[in-house]
Write a protein that holds these residues in place. Structure first.
Motif, PDB file in Angstrom:
ATOM      1  N   TRP A  11       0.858  -1.173   0.000  1.00  0.00           N
ATOM      2  CA  TRP A  11       0.000   0.000   0.000  1.00  0.00           C
ATOM      3  C   TRP A  11       0.897   1.227   0.000  1.00  0.00           C
ATOM      4  O   TRP A  11       1.906   1.273   0.689  1.00  0.00           O
ATOM      5  CB  TRP A  11      -0.950  -0.005   1.186  1.00  0.00           C
ATOM      6  CG  TRP A  11      -0.273   0.244   2.491  1.00  0.00           C
ATOM      7  CD1 TRP A  11      -0.170   1.431   3.137  1.00  0.00           C
ATOM      8  CD2 TRP A  11       0.427  -0.715   3.302  1.00  0.00           C
ATOM      9  NE1 TRP A  11       0.540   1.284   4.299  1.00  0.00           N
ATOM     10  CE2 TRP A  11       0.917  -0.017   4.425  1.00  0.00           C
ATOM     11  CE3 TRP A  11       0.674  -2.070   3.196  1.00  0.00           C
ATOM     12  CZ2 TRP A  11       1.651  -0.644   5.429  1.00  0.00           C
ATOM     13  CZ3 TRP A  11       1.405  -2.678   4.198  1.00  0.00           C
ATOM     14  CH2 TRP A  11       1.882  -1.974   5.292  1.00  0.00           C
TER      15      TRP A  11
ATOM     16  N   THR B  69       3.858  13.785   5.719  1.00  0.00           N
ATOM     17  CA  THR B  69       4.672  14.522   6.690  1.00  0.00           C
ATOM     18  C   THR B  69       4.341  14.116   8.121  1.00  0.00           C
ATOM     19  O   THR B  69       5.165  14.265   9.009  1.00  0.00           O
ATOM     20  CB  THR B  69       4.467  16.030   6.534  1.00  0.00           C
ATOM     21  OG1 THR B  69       3.073  16.290   6.469  1.00  0.00           O
ATOM     22  CG2 THR B  69       5.137  16.548   5.273  1.00  0.00           C
ATOM     23  N   GLU B  70       3.140  13.587   8.353  1.00  0.00           N
ATOM     24  CA  GLU B  70       2.792  13.111   9.690  1.00  0.00           C
ATOM     25  C   GLU B  70       3.428  11.743   9.895  1.00  0.00           C
ATOM     26  O   GLU B  70       3.583  10.983   8.938  1.00  0.00           O
ATOM     27  CB  GLU B  70       1.266  12.993   9.821  1.00  0.00           C
ATOM     28  CG  GLU B  70       0.547  14.326   9.923  1.00  0.00           C
ATOM     29  CD  GLU B  70       0.877  15.078  11.218  1.00  0.00           C
ATOM     30  OE1 GLU B  70       1.095  14.426  12.258  1.00  0.00           O
ATOM     31  OE2 GLU B  70       0.936  16.332  11.163  1.00  0.00           O
ATOM     32  N   PRO B  71       3.805  11.417  11.141  1.00  0.00           N
ATOM     33  CA  PRO B  71       4.390  10.090  11.377  1.00  0.00           C
ATOM     34  C   PRO B  71       3.368   8.953  11.208  1.00  0.00           C
ATOM     35  O   PRO B  71       3.748   7.796  11.088  1.00  0.00           O
ATOM     36  CB  PRO B  71       4.896  10.160  12.814  1.00  0.00           C
ATOM     37  CG  PRO B  71       4.200  11.320  13.419  1.00  0.00           C
ATOM     38  CD  PRO B  71       3.830  12.267  12.325  1.00  0.00           C
TER      39      PRO B  71
ATOM     40  N   GLN C 144      -0.011   7.444   9.056  1.00  0.00           N
ATOM     41  CA  GLN C 144      -0.789   7.573   7.816  1.00  0.00           C
ATOM     42  C   GLN C 144      -2.153   6.888   7.979  1.00  0.00           C
ATOM     43  O   GLN C 144      -2.255   5.897   8.705  1.00  0.00           O
ATOM     44  CB  GLN C 144      -0.042   6.927   6.641  1.00  0.00           C
ATOM     45  CG  GLN C 144       1.102   7.770   6.105  1.00  0.00           C
ATOM     46  CD  GLN C 144       2.372   7.573   6.919  1.00  0.00           C
ATOM     47  OE1 GLN C 144       2.744   6.464   7.227  1.00  0.00           O
ATOM     48  NE2 GLN C 144       3.012   8.665   7.296  1.00  0.00           N
TER      49      GLN C 144
ATOM     50  N   VAL D  58       4.979   8.385  19.721  1.00  0.00           N
ATOM     51  CA  VAL D  58       4.863   8.221  18.279  1.00  0.00           C
ATOM     52  C   VAL D  58       6.153   7.676  17.657  1.00  0.00           C
ATOM     53  O   VAL D  58       6.151   7.203  16.520  1.00  0.00           O
ATOM     54  CB  VAL D  58       4.477   9.569  17.649  1.00  0.00           C
ATOM     55  CG1 VAL D  58       5.691  10.471  17.505  1.00  0.00           C
ATOM     56  CG2 VAL D  58       3.793   9.377  16.311  1.00  0.00           C
TER      57      VAL D  58
ATOM     58  N   GLN E 186       4.037   4.423  15.071  1.00  0.00           N
ATOM     59  CA  GLN E 186       3.880   5.257  13.887  1.00  0.00           C
ATOM     60  C   GLN E 186       3.509   4.369  12.691  1.00  0.00           C
ATOM     61  O   GLN E 186       3.278   3.177  12.849  1.00  0.00           O
ATOM     62  CB  GLN E 186       5.158   6.062  13.604  1.00  0.00           C
ATOM     63  CG  GLN E 186       6.473   5.419  14.020  1.00  0.00           C
ATOM     64  CD  GLN E 186       6.771   4.136  13.297  1.00  0.00           C
ATOM     65  OE1 GLN E 186       6.498   3.990  12.134  1.00  0.00           O
ATOM     66  NE2 GLN E 186       7.318   3.181  14.016  1.00  0.00           N
ATOM     67  N   GLY E 187       3.453   4.983  11.522  1.00  0.00           N
ATOM     68  CA  GLY E 187       3.083   4.228  10.321  1.00  0.00           C
ATOM     69  C   GLY E 187       1.572   4.079  10.231  1.00  0.00           C
ATOM     70  O   GLY E 187       0.825   4.610  11.040  1.00  0.00           O
ATOM     71  N   VAL E 188       1.153   3.332   9.243  1.00  0.00           N
ATOM     72  CA  VAL E 188      -0.283   3.143   9.006  1.00  0.00           C
ATOM     73  C   VAL E 188      -0.968   2.497  10.205  1.00  0.00           C
ATOM     74  O   VAL E 188      -2.063   2.871  10.597  1.00  0.00           O
ATOM     75  CB  VAL E 188      -0.510   2.264   7.760  1.00  0.00           C
ATOM     76  CG1 VAL E 188      -1.965   1.876   7.635  1.00  0.00           C
ATOM     77  CG2 VAL E 188      -0.054   2.994   6.515  1.00  0.00           C
ATOM     78  N   ASN E 189      -0.246   1.547  10.800  1.00  0.00           N
ATOM     79  CA  ASN E 189      -0.883   0.771  11.867  1.00  0.00           C
ATOM     80  C   ASN E 189      -0.649   1.359  13.262  1.00  0.00           C
ATOM     81  O   ASN E 189      -1.078   0.771  14.238  1.00  0.00           O
ATOM     82  CB  ASN E 189      -0.379  -0.681  11.804  1.00  0.00           C
ATOM     83  CG  ASN E 189      -1.509  -1.670  11.932  1.00  0.00           C
ATOM     84  OD1 ASN E 189      -2.676  -1.266  11.948  1.00  0.00           O
ATOM     85  ND2 ASN E 189      -1.175  -2.937  12.039  1.00  0.00           N
TER      86      ASN E 189
END
Lengths: 345, 552
Positions: free
Chosen positions: A41, A49-51, A53, A230, A234-237
């Motif tokens: 994905w 830019t955010e840690p 997603q 964070v 972090q990341g999507v999950n």
């Protein structure tokens, strides 16, 4: 020499020359479509830019395999005594967990660690607390064989499923080798890849909807970043992509006592001393629905869990207000499955 | 089955086997697969570079999510697996080396992944402290607002620690350590809340101090991992073995080309040989048919000439027998002319008639003897034109003044002809007399001489013994054309036969043209005739020319 014989020889020559030329200049054939084994994905550019997603709203999957996987996921035939299905411990109505400290396997056996949620497991870089499975397909075999969980084996399960004409027919349609360990695992994994929970309020906030979060929750997110939570989550999950030592800033296990093999975490897989007490950082997605917390299920509430993390992982002492703000933030991470928000306990 | 046939079968099978073998050897180069392998190798290189980039981004906080790096690692493993399926058409040795290099790469990649796992944990701890450290100092400073010295020290610590994190050198480390010790000792008298805050600040400062070194160590280790070298090695090996395979394949392909061309050449040669044989066979058949016809013709001629010889023999026998009585008759007549009283008109007339009859009988006897036993030809090189002109003069005298216009188209510098001049003269006189009689002493007589080169297919030209001329032989041609009554078609082919005559009974002997032909044949020449009834007749005599002519 007759005329027809001469013609025959000429035809032979022409065929020979033609064949040689054809072989020397082959016609390029169209390349075959190759599908990736594990769906990737791409992070959304707007919020990179955010840690953290947002979860993608849609992933492309073979819906026939997903449907087959769903049936298998809920099928108790996958356990030795036909009492437990995957869904028994990963209840989709209970945030993808069983909300027990430890799961109960066949014959009432108790599991070693707290069952993690199946929701969004597809986004984890490895599976299990200690990351011993690289993929969802590999993971499926684990609980199936664990005597304290489903206590079965592939031959046994394949034998049972082969009794069911419905399964035989469906598998035959989808997999060239029919019912096999690989095809069962593949179907279950396909279903698990569909178990994602997009559209959490926080994801809507990440996508630009400032009003999706209250001022208090936004303050909680700022604190989540400033305190350093964070860094791992972090990341999507919001986690699920690294290992971290439980008790980095203080000795968690010494304080807790009663250390078991399961507490060694990643060390049990690699044998590397540096990996002792390391665990996969769990996802914080739908965290409000998946109590109790940690591999040993020692935190019953989010407040408790936050305090433990602050002490042992961050080396920070939090005020009651800070905890409150963080809990408010964590409550915005509950997403939707099949368009409906996950049910709170 | 004969031995030759078995041999042919063996050779054929051998060629087919050879071609098949070579053909199969040219097969394994699969450009599609090769391109796929090249793509995969390039992708591997690219992914490795991307991973290193992501690693640095994570280390310096430019990116805070570990998802991307994790996915890159996954992609690297997938690309490796893709390559492990066996790259294209390289040799066994090449496969072995590729496998070895792939294994080396896999090991390097696994080491890198494991190291990255450690890096992630350590880096997170470091970043956690770096994130929280400014907040912790702010909180502490809020609590120690009154104490300027402590505030200054804390501010300096904050500055130094952040600076330390950003620089690559370890210079600041002892200084910071001293400052930490100083702060710890200086806080002994502070209130418990301040002490607690200060403890947090100092803890995180220490974490940054130690963790930075650890993390940088991992970064160095990761950057130095031999994955890039392993990929380069893979690339280089693959290209080398692929080039080798390509060379091998093109060698076989060229061989195949050569063998095919050879085969086609052989087949074409065989076909050419066959068609030549067919042509030769056809020619031979034609020749045979021709020869058969010739044989029949020769046989007919032989029969004819035998017949003629027999007639000649009988005729000459009769002539001999008749000759003596004729001599006696002639002498008797002479006697009568001397001794008889010729005053009586009737007696003189009867004597004259008898004398003419005897003269004519003598002439017939002479001609029969000439035909039956042609005089031996005595050949000598001589020019043709003067002979012809002399003959014309003789004939003119014989015929007296007539209304015949004579046109002469005689070639100058005509080659000499080997001939018997007396006999040739007799030929010309004969033909000219015939012509004059055919025109009833009025008309146009054309005499023509020329040189020519006979071509195959013309009369008397060929390789047979009976043919007087060979193709391309130089000849002298003489034509005598009249504008007389002509000869009917049905009689044209009989005029050269002896005793055949168109003249009124008693005028010709029927031997003139037969003698002409036998003389021309004795000169190894050919005589032909063309005639249009009512228009005229042309005789054409062709004689071999003596090529070495007038040495002028």
């Amino acid at each position: 020499m007759t005329r027809s014989r001469v013609a025959l020889i000429w035809a032979g020559c022409v065929c020979l020359v033609g064949g040689v030329l054809w072989r020397l200049f082959p016609v390029p054939s169209t390349p075959q479509q190759v599908t990736a084994q594990t769906p990737q994905w791409a992070p959304e550019q707007a919020v990179i830019t955010e840690p953290i997603q947002p979860i993608p709203v849609r992933v492309t999957l073979d819906q026939r395999k997903v449907a087959l996987g769903q049936r298998l996921f809920h099928d108790p035939q996958l356990s030795h005594d036909n009492t437990l299905a995957c869904a028994s411990c990963h209840d989709l109505r209970k945030g993808g967990t069983d909300r027990r400290a430890r799961s109960i396997g066949i014959n009432g056996a108790l599991g070693e660690v707290n069952a993690p949620t199946v929701y969004n497991a597809a986004f984890n870089f490895k599976q299990f607390w200690d990351g011993r499975a690289e993929t969802l397909e590999e993971q499926a075999a684990g609980p199936l064989h664990n005597p304290k969980e489903m206590g079965a084996s592939w031959p046994e399960v394949i034998a049972k499923l082969t009794q069911d004409p419905g399964y035989v027919q469906t598998f035959k349609k989808l997999y060239p080798d029919g019912i096999s360990a690989a095809s069962i695992a593949d179907a279950i994994a396909a279903f698990e890849r569909s178990l994602i929970t997009p559209n959490a309020r926080f994801d809507r906030f990440l996508r630009g909807d400032q009003e999706a979060l209250t001022a208090e929750e936004r303050e909680g997110y700022r604190l989540f970043k400033d305190l350093g939570c964070v860094v791992c989550h972090q990341g999507v999950n919001i986690g699920g992509n690294m290992f971290q030592t439980m008790g980095k800033m203080a000795d968690y296990f010494a304080n807790r006592g009663n250390i078991a093999t399961a507490d060694f975490g990643r060390y049990n897989v690699t044998g590397d001393e540096r990996d002792r007490y390391k665990f996969k950082v769990p996802t914080l997605r739908n965290i409000a629905l998946t109590a109790p917390y940690f591999h040993d299920a020692t935190a019953q509430t989010l407040e408790e869990a936050i305090q433990t993390m602050a002490k042992y992982q961050l080396g920070v002492s939090l005020t009651a207000r800070e905890v409150e703000l963080l809990v408010a933030y964590l409550n915005t991470l509950t997403g939707e499955y099949e368009g409906k928000p996950l049910e709170a306990p | 089955m004969s031995f030759a046939r078995l041999k042919l079968l063996g050779v054929g099978t051998g060629i087919v086997f050879l071609v098949t073998l070579v053909f199969l050897q040219t097969g394994p180069i699969n450009t599609k697969r090769h391109n796929a392998v090249m793509d995969e190798l390039r992708r591997l290189k690219q992914l490795d570079a991307i991973f290193n980039q992501e690693l640095l981004q994570l280390r310096f906080g430019l990116v805070s999510s570990y998802d991307a790096a994790g996915q890159t690692l996954h992609a690297l493993k997938a690309a490796h697996q893709q390559l492990s399926h066996g790259p294209a058409a390289i040799s066994q040795q090449g496969h072995a080396e590729m496998d070895r290099r792939l294994e080396a790469f896999r090991e390097a990649l696994e080491a890198k992944a494991a190291s990255f796992e450690q890096f992630a944990a350590e880096n997170a701890t470091l970043n956690n402290s770096i994130r929280f450290f400014p907040l912790a100092t702010t909180r502490l400073l809020a609590d120690v607002e009154g104490e300027a010295a402590l505030s200054l020290q804390v501010n300096q610590l904050l500055r130094d620690v952040l600076m330390y994190n950003l620089t690559a050198s370890q210079e600041l480390k002892p200084e910071i350590r001293d400052r930490l010790e100083e702060l710890r000792q200086g806080s002994a008298s502070a209130p418990p809340e301040v002490q607690r805050q200060l403890h947090t600040v100092l803890t995180h400062a220490r974490v940054i101090l130690e963790q930075k070194e650890t993390v940088d160590g991992f970064v160095r280790e990761l950057m130095a991992m031999p994955t890039a070298d392993a990929i380069e090695g893979l690339y280089e090996s693959y290209l080398r073995f692929y080039a080798q395979a390509l060379r091998r394949s093109s060698l076989y392909r060229n061989t195949l080309y050569a063998v095919c061309l050879l085969l086609i050449g052989v087949i074409m040669a065989i076909m050419a040989q066959l068609s030549r044989n067919v042509r030769l066979l056809e020619l031979e058949i034609q020749e045979r048919k021709h020869a058969e016809a010739n044989l029949r013709e020769t046989q007919a001629q032989l029969v004819q000439s035998e017949k003629l010889a027999a007639i000649g023999h009988v005729a000459s026998g009769i002539a001999h027998e008749v000759k003596n009585p004729l001599a006696i008759l002639s002498q008797g007549l002479e006697y009568f002319r001397k001794n008889l009283d010729l005053t009586q008109a009737s007696t003189a007339e009867a004597l004259t008639l008898m004398e003419e009859a005897v003269k004519r009988a003598n002439m017939i006897v002479r001609e029969v003897l000439t035909f039956a036993r042609p005089a031996q030809v005595s050949l000598s090189p001589a020019p043709l034109n003067p002979l012809l002109e002399r003959a014309v003069v003789l004939v003119e005298k014989q015929l007296g003044v007539t209304a015949i216009v004579i046109t002469k188209e005689l070639a100058k510098e005509l080659p000499l002809v080997s001939m018997d001049q007396n006999q040739m003269q007799q030929v010309f006189i004969n033909l000219l007399t015939n012509a004059a009689q055919a025109m009833s002493n009025r008309g146009r007589l054309t005499l023509r001489t020329s040189t020519a080169v006979v071509a195959a297919g013309e009369a008397g030209v060929g390789h047979r013994a009976t043919d007087p001329f060979k193709p391309e032989q130089p000849v002298v041609v003489c034509e005598i054309a009249d504008t007389g009554c002509g000869i009917p078609k049905d009689k044209l082919n009989k005029i050269f036969e002896p005793f055949f005559t168109t003249k009124p009974l008693g005028e010709g002997t029927g031997l003139g043209l037969a003698i002409v032909r036998s003389i021309i044949q004795a000169h190894r020449g050919v005589i032909t005739v063309e005639s249009q009834e009512g228009q005229g007749t042309t005789f054409q005599i062709t004689l071999p020319a003596l090529v070495m002519t007038s040495p002028l």
